[in-house]
Design a protein around this motif. Structure first.
Motif, PDB file in Angstrom:
ATOM      1  N   MET A 155       0.810  -1.208   0.000  1.00  0.00           N
ATOM      2  CA  MET A 155       0.000   0.000   0.000  1.00  0.00           C
ATOM      3  C   MET A 155       0.847   1.263   0.000  1.00  0.00           C
ATOM      4  N   LEU A 156       2.034   1.184   0.593  1.00  0.00           N
ATOM      5  CA  LEU A 156       2.915   2.356   0.629  1.00  0.00           C
ATOM      6  C   LEU A 156       3.600   2.575  -0.711  1.00  0.00           C
ATOM      7  N   HIS A 157       3.904   1.494  -1.410  1.00  0.00           N
ATOM      8  CA  HIS A 157       4.582   1.580  -2.707  1.00  0.00           C
ATOM      9  C   HIS A 157       3.805   0.775  -3.752  1.00  0.00           C
ATOM     10  N   PRO A 158       2.578   1.208  -4.047  1.00  0.00           N
ATOM     11  CA  PRO A 158       1.732   0.409  -4.939  1.00  0.00           C
ATOM     12  C   PRO A 158       2.110   0.521  -6.406  1.00  0.00           C
ATOM     13  N   GLY A 159       2.870   1.563  -6.731  1.00  0.00           N
ATOM     14  CA  GLY A 159       3.204   1.793  -8.137  1.00  0.00           C
ATOM     15  C   GLY A 159       2.029   2.444  -8.849  1.00  0.00           C
ATOM     16  N   PHE A 160       2.313   3.425  -9.675  1.00  0.00           N
ATOM     17  CA  PHE A 160       1.270   4.065 -10.481  1.00  0.00           C
ATOM     18  C   PHE A 160       1.917   4.654 -11.722  1.00  0.00           C
ATOM     19  N   PRO A 161       1.108   5.000 -12.730  1.00  0.00           N
ATOM     20  CA  PRO A 161       1.675   5.492 -13.986  1.00  0.00           C
ATOM     21  C   PRO A 161       2.706   6.586 -13.762  1.00  0.00           C
ATOM     22  N   HIS A 162       3.758   6.561 -14.538  1.00  0.00           N
ATOM     23  CA  HIS A 162       4.855   7.503 -14.350  1.00  0.00           C
ATOM     24  C   HIS A 162       4.382   8.949 -14.474  1.00  0.00           C
ATOM     25  N   VAL A 163       4.742   9.720 -13.480  1.00  0.00           N
ATOM     26  CA  VAL A 163       4.487  11.166 -13.533  1.00  0.00           C
ATOM     27  C   VAL A 163       5.774  11.867 -13.127  1.00  0.00           C
ATOM     28  N   ASP A 164       6.023  13.010 -13.715  1.00  0.00           N
ATOM     29  CA  ASP A 164       7.208  13.789 -13.398  1.00  0.00           C
ATOM     30  C   ASP A 164       6.910  14.773 -12.276  1.00  0.00           C
ATOM     31  N   ALA A 165       7.957  15.198 -11.609  1.00  0.00           N
ATOM     32  CA  ALA A 165       7.800  16.147 -10.502  1.00  0.00           C
ATOM     33  C   ALA A 165       7.173  17.450 -10.965  1.00  0.00           C
ATOM     34  N   ASP A 166       7.379  17.800 -12.243  1.00  0.00           N
ATOM     35  CA  ASP A 166       6.852  19.063 -12.758  1.00  0.00           C
ATOM     36  C   ASP A 166       5.464  18.920 -13.379  1.00  0.00           C
ATOM     37  N   PHE A 190      -0.461  -4.442  18.552  1.00  0.00           N
ATOM     38  CA  PHE A 190      -0.847  -4.257  17.159  1.00  0.00           C
ATOM     39  C   PHE A 190      -1.463  -2.879  16.938  1.00  0.00           C
ATOM     40  N   ARG A 191      -2.118  -2.353  17.959  1.00  0.00           N
ATOM     41  CA  ARG A 191      -2.674  -1.008  17.838  1.00  0.00           C
ATOM     42  C   ARG A 191      -1.550   0.010  17.676  1.00  0.00           C
ATOM     43  N   ASP A 192      -0.478  -0.161  18.445  1.00  0.00           N
ATOM     44  CA  ASP A 192       0.667   0.750  18.338  1.00  0.00           C
ATOM     45  C   ASP A 192       1.342   0.623  16.972  1.00  0.00           C
ATOM     46  N   LYS A 193       1.474  -0.599  16.478  1.00  0.00           N
ATOM     47  CA  LYS A 193       2.102  -0.796  15.176  1.00  0.00           C
ATOM     48  C   LYS A 193       1.228  -0.227  14.058  1.00  0.00           C
ATOM     49  N   ARG A 194      -0.072  -0.361  14.209  1.00  0.00           N
ATOM     50  CA  ARG A 194      -0.984   0.225  13.222  1.00  0.00           C
ATOM     51  C   ARG A 194      -0.827   1.736  13.200  1.00  0.00           C
ATOM     52  N   ARG A 195      -0.737   2.331  14.378  1.00  0.00           N
ATOM     53  CA  ARG A 195      -0.581   3.785  14.465  1.00  0.00           C
ATOM     54  C   ARG A 195       0.740   4.221  13.828  1.00  0.00           C
ATOM     55  N   ALA A 196       1.797   3.463  14.085  1.00  0.00           N
ATOM     56  CA  ALA A 196       3.106   3.809  13.533  1.00  0.00           C
ATOM     57  C   ALA A 196       3.114   3.697  12.010  1.00  0.00           C
ATOM     58  N   ARG A 197       2.497   2.661  11.478  1.00  0.00           N
ATOM     59  CA  ARG A 197       2.450   2.501  10.030  1.00  0.00           C
ATOM     60  C   ARG A 197       1.580   3.580   9.391  1.00  0.00           C
ATOM     61  N   GLY A 198       0.526   3.975  10.081  1.00  0.00           N
ATOM     62  CA  GLY A 198      -0.302   5.052   9.570  1.00  0.00           C
ATOM     63  C   GLY A 198       0.439   6.370   9.519  1.00  0.00           C
ATOM     64  N   ARG A 199       1.343   6.584  10.486  1.00  0.00           N
ATOM     65  CA  ARG A 199       2.127   7.822  10.494  1.00  0.00           C
ATOM     66  C   ARG A 199       3.039   7.911   9.277  1.00  0.00           C
ATOM     67  N   VAL A 200       3.485   6.780   8.782  1.00  0.00           N
ATOM     68  CA  VAL A 200       4.360   6.790   7.607  1.00  0.00           C
ATOM     69  C   VAL A 200       3.632   7.418   6.420  1.00  0.00           C
ATOM     70  N   PHE A 201       2.371   7.060   6.219  1.00  0.00           N
ATOM     71  CA  PHE A 201       1.587   7.641   5.132  1.00  0.00           C
ATOM     72  C   PHE A 201       1.397   9.144   5.354  1.00  0.00           C
ATOM     73  N   ALA A 211      -5.335  14.612   8.542  1.00  0.00           N
ATOM     74  CA  ALA A 211      -6.772  14.658   8.289  1.00  0.00           C
ATOM     75  C   ALA A 211      -7.125  14.073   6.926  1.00  0.00           C
ATOM     76  N   LEU A 212      -6.382  14.462   5.900  1.00  0.00           N
ATOM     77  CA  LEU A 212      -6.704  14.021   4.542  1.00  0.00           C
ATOM     78  C   LEU A 212      -6.365  12.554   4.333  1.00  0.00           C
ATOM     79  N   SER A 213      -5.270  12.096   4.938  1.00  0.00           N
ATOM     80  CA  SER A 213      -4.924  10.676   4.846  1.00  0.00           C
ATOM     81  C   SER A 213      -5.991   9.825   5.524  1.00  0.00           C
TER      82      SER A 213
END
Length: 212
Positions: free
Chosen positions: A77-88, A126-137, A166-168
């Motif tokens: 989910m963190l690195h799902p891959g998507f069509p190539h887009v440039d930074a600009d 597992f609740r703590d690990k879930r929270r930590a993984r959510g923070r990465v996003f 909030a948006l995540s």
């Protein structure tokens, strides 16, 4: 303190890697089918066609292999891959591509998300690990908002960290309702709505629009 399973993973032979991967895949099948509490180690070893002794070569417990399953899903989910887009590229196009990739990855992992809900309710670990993984996003999204602000493409008054959390959370809940709870929303609809809400929340503009 390093767990035995973590130490073993670093010293596996290619055959050992395959065996461990087969156990993780089997565990995922069992957890998604039966839930965490109703799953047994013997169910996992039967699914993987191996012995209980083989299981303990790689994992110490049902909880440890569940965490390995969650870690693989997290990476997907963190690195799902998507069509190539440039930074600009137009940031709205980039945002739309990222949202689509996230929803598609969430759909692949929807059954496992229900297991995560189950164990998070009964296990502080597992609740703590879930929270930590959510923070990465959220942290990754906050960095993206900051970069957009630096380019003059997002509202400079928006706090990147708070907005990202909030948006995540909003996008995650949309995905959970659609794919884990079965609201049957189409991905195109989810992508369109989430992208519009994201863009409006941070007053996102394309480089062309901002220059006019």
């Amino acid at each position: 303190m390093q767990q035995a399973g973590e130490a073993t993973k670093k010293t596996l032979t290619p055959r050992g890697e395959r065996t461990r991967a087969a156990l993780v895949a089997a565990a995922r099948t069992v957890f998604e089918r039966d839930g965490f509490q109703n799953s047994r180690l013997t169910d996992i070893t039967a699914e993987a066609s191996c012995s209980t002794g083989t299981f303990y070569t790689y994992f110490q417990s049902k909880e440890e292999i569940l965490d390995a399953v969650f870690e693989m899903a997290h990476e997907d989910m963190l690195h799902p891959g998507f069509p190539h887009v440039d930074a600009d590229d137009d940031p709205v196009v980039v945002l739309e591509a990222a949202n689509r990739a996230y929803f598609e990855a969430y759909r692949r992992n929807a059954k496992l998300r229900l297991v995560l809900e189950q164990v998070s309710g009964i296990s502080p670990e597992f609740r703590d690990k879930r929270r930590a993984r959510g923070r990465v996003f959220a942290e990754r999204n906050a960095r993206q908002i900051e970069r957009l602000q630096e380019r003059g493409l997002a509202d400079p008054d928006v706090d990147p960290d708070r907005a990202a959390r909030a948006l995540s959370g909003m996008v995650s809940r949309m995905a959970y309702n659609a794919f884990a709870l079965g609201d049957e929303a189409e991905i195109d609809e989810l992508v369109e709505t989430s992208t519009l809400l994201w863009a409006n929340a941070i007053k996102l503009a394309s480089p062309v629009t901002r220059a006019e």
